[in-house]
Scaffold this motif. Sequence first.
Motif, PDB file in Angstrom:
ATOM      1  N   ALA A 303       0.824  -1.212   0.000  1.00 55.05           N
ATOM      2  CA  ALA A 303       0.000   0.000   0.000  1.00 55.05           C
ATOM      3  C   ALA A 303       0.860   1.265   0.000  1.00 55.05           C
ATOM      4  N   LYS A 304       2.188   1.101   0.103  1.00 53.21           N
ATOM      5  CA  LYS A 304       3.122   2.224   0.157  1.00 53.21           C
ATOM      6  C   LYS A 304       2.716   3.217   1.245  1.00 53.21           C
ATOM      7  N   LYS A 305       2.577   2.700   2.463  1.00 57.94           N
ATOM      8  CA  LYS A 305       2.226   3.590   3.559  1.00 57.94           C
ATOM      9  C   LYS A 305       2.773   3.056   4.869  1.00 57.94           C
ATOM     10  N   VAL A 306       2.853   3.947   5.840  1.00 56.47           N
ATOM     11  CA  VAL A 306       3.210   3.605   7.219  1.00 56.47           C
ATOM     12  C   VAL A 306       1.975   3.851   8.069  1.00 56.47           C
ATOM     13  N   TYR A 307       1.641   2.866   8.866  1.00 58.85           N
ATOM     14  CA  TYR A 307       0.401   2.845   9.650  1.00 58.85           C
ATOM     15  C   TYR A 307       0.777   2.994  11.118  1.00 58.85           C
ATOM     16  N   ILE A 308       0.151   3.920  11.826  1.00 59.57           N
ATOM     17  CA  ILE A 308       0.448   4.143  13.239  1.00 59.57           C
ATOM     18  C   ILE A 308      -0.785   3.773  14.057  1.00 59.57           C
ATOM     19  N   LEU A 309      -0.578   2.919  15.060  1.00 63.62           N
ATOM     20  CA  LEU A 309      -1.697   2.500  15.899  1.00 63.62           C
ATOM     21  C   LEU A 309      -1.325   2.536  17.371  1.00 63.62           C
ATOM     22  N   ASN A 310      -2.344   2.456  18.212  1.00 65.98           N
ATOM     23  CA  ASN A 310      -2.158   2.400  19.650  1.00 65.98           C
ATOM     24  C   ASN A 310      -1.658   1.007  20.023  1.00 65.98           C
ATOM     25  N   SER A 311      -0.523   0.937  20.698  1.00 62.60           N
ATOM     26  CA  SER A 311       0.074  -0.366  21.001  1.00 62.60           C
ATOM     27  C   SER A 311      -0.637  -1.080  22.145  1.00 62.60           C
ATOM     28  N   SER A 312      -1.571  -0.402  22.816  1.00 61.50           N
ATOM     29  CA  SER A 312      -2.309  -1.033  23.905  1.00 61.50           C
ATOM     30  C   SER A 312      -3.595  -1.693  23.428  1.00 61.50           C
TER      31      SER A 312
END
Length: 476
Positions: A303-312
């Motif tokens: 997808a040519k992207k960096v995904y940021i999520l909550n690690s909890s």
Amino acid sequence: MNICEKHLGKNLEAFCTSHDSLCCSSCVFEQHKACEKVLALDEASVGIKSSAVVHDVQRSILVVIDAYDKILQNQKKNKETLAEKETSVKMAIANLKSKVNKHLDSLANSVSIIRDESLLKIEKNCQTILEKRDNLMTHKKNFDFLREHGSESKLFLLTETLKKELTVNDGSIQELLSNIKTQSITFSSLQSDLSAVASVCLEEEPLNIKHEIGILNRAQMVKSTTSLKKDAFIDLGFDEPTPLTGIEVTEDNRILLCYWLNQSVLILDKNGKFILKEDVDGDPYGISLIPHKFQAVISMPEAKKVYILNSSNLKYIRHFKTLNECYGIVVLDNNIYAGSSGVISVIKINGQYLRSISLLPNCSSIRYIYPMEDGNLFCTSLHNIFITSVDGAILSTNGYCDEPRGIAIDKNGHVYVADKTSHKVYRFNADGTKIDNVLHRTGQFESPQSLRFNRDHTKLYVGFVKSNLLGVFSCS
């Protein structure tokens, strides 16, 4: 001082030159039987006072003390700068507060002005409407009178006149409906997210202190090695084999897993018990925690992207596009290092592109990146292992593995690399030279892909390409 730490009550009485390790009789029997030179202490200590080791130990003591002094000096200065920053930030907040209050006062005054202007406009509209209505009411009275008492000729003339007049009034009404708006005074604010106006945060940056390490290593002192023992293979319950390409461990030793081609991320507790699974918008490959935040970055190459999520709780926070298909990913000094074909892109956490690190000519895509203690990056591509500085200087290359993939570093600074084609995990020194093979194909251990130690380095987790298992190995 002369008692063995592993076998309490046993005196240290030998020295293994292969492992640079003091030994008791039990150590020699259990761990050093195959070593070429295990010397008695009297024999090993001959000439020690004039040896390079003693000189380097003495120098190392001074270097380490100097480093501690510099760090202490930095921290004392940091106390002073924090107080200065507190004052300047409070002044900035007070200044902003004053400006905001002035702006709000101005808004309050403008409410009356807007109201008066709107009332004036409404008055004009009402006056125009009344004039047209009164004129039409006069015609209505005449029309009603002639209809009851007047001649047909007069009624005919008035009817024709009213037809034209009504057409004009229809046009006037359409114009009024088009131009007149119901007016209201509203107030909009950022009360749902006041942090968008301003916020206070703690910024951190590495200390600008250089510390010379490795003096003792240059004196031929060899680090001890970690032993691995199979603990468990955890079945993660997917219907079909799914490549486990990314493993990360949080500060409380929970395990985050990226399942490429399955579009999902999992959390297990420190004992491997399932906690949560979250589907994501793309195929997750690599994963790295953002220090001091409950957040993780995930590479999604296709997808040519960096995904940021909550690690909890694995909830989506945001994402940004990348220039290339990025596989390997790591967060270092609050910047993201994302590996693609022959290049490592350096990107801010907010997605702002900073620069590119160009690597070896004809270098294939960078599958995994791991930061080392000296600040350099240990990397694997499709068929090579190499070490690069953050400025792009290639410090070491190694084509020993067939298809090197996941990387992990143990408490001794040794680097572990999964080779999915040879079905092995190799151990390397920090300079990239091979030490040994620590895991190999047997039973359920096949095609290792990803690696990660837990926080206290008591367990090594291994992910595989062709199974739904997470391998767990105890470390000693």
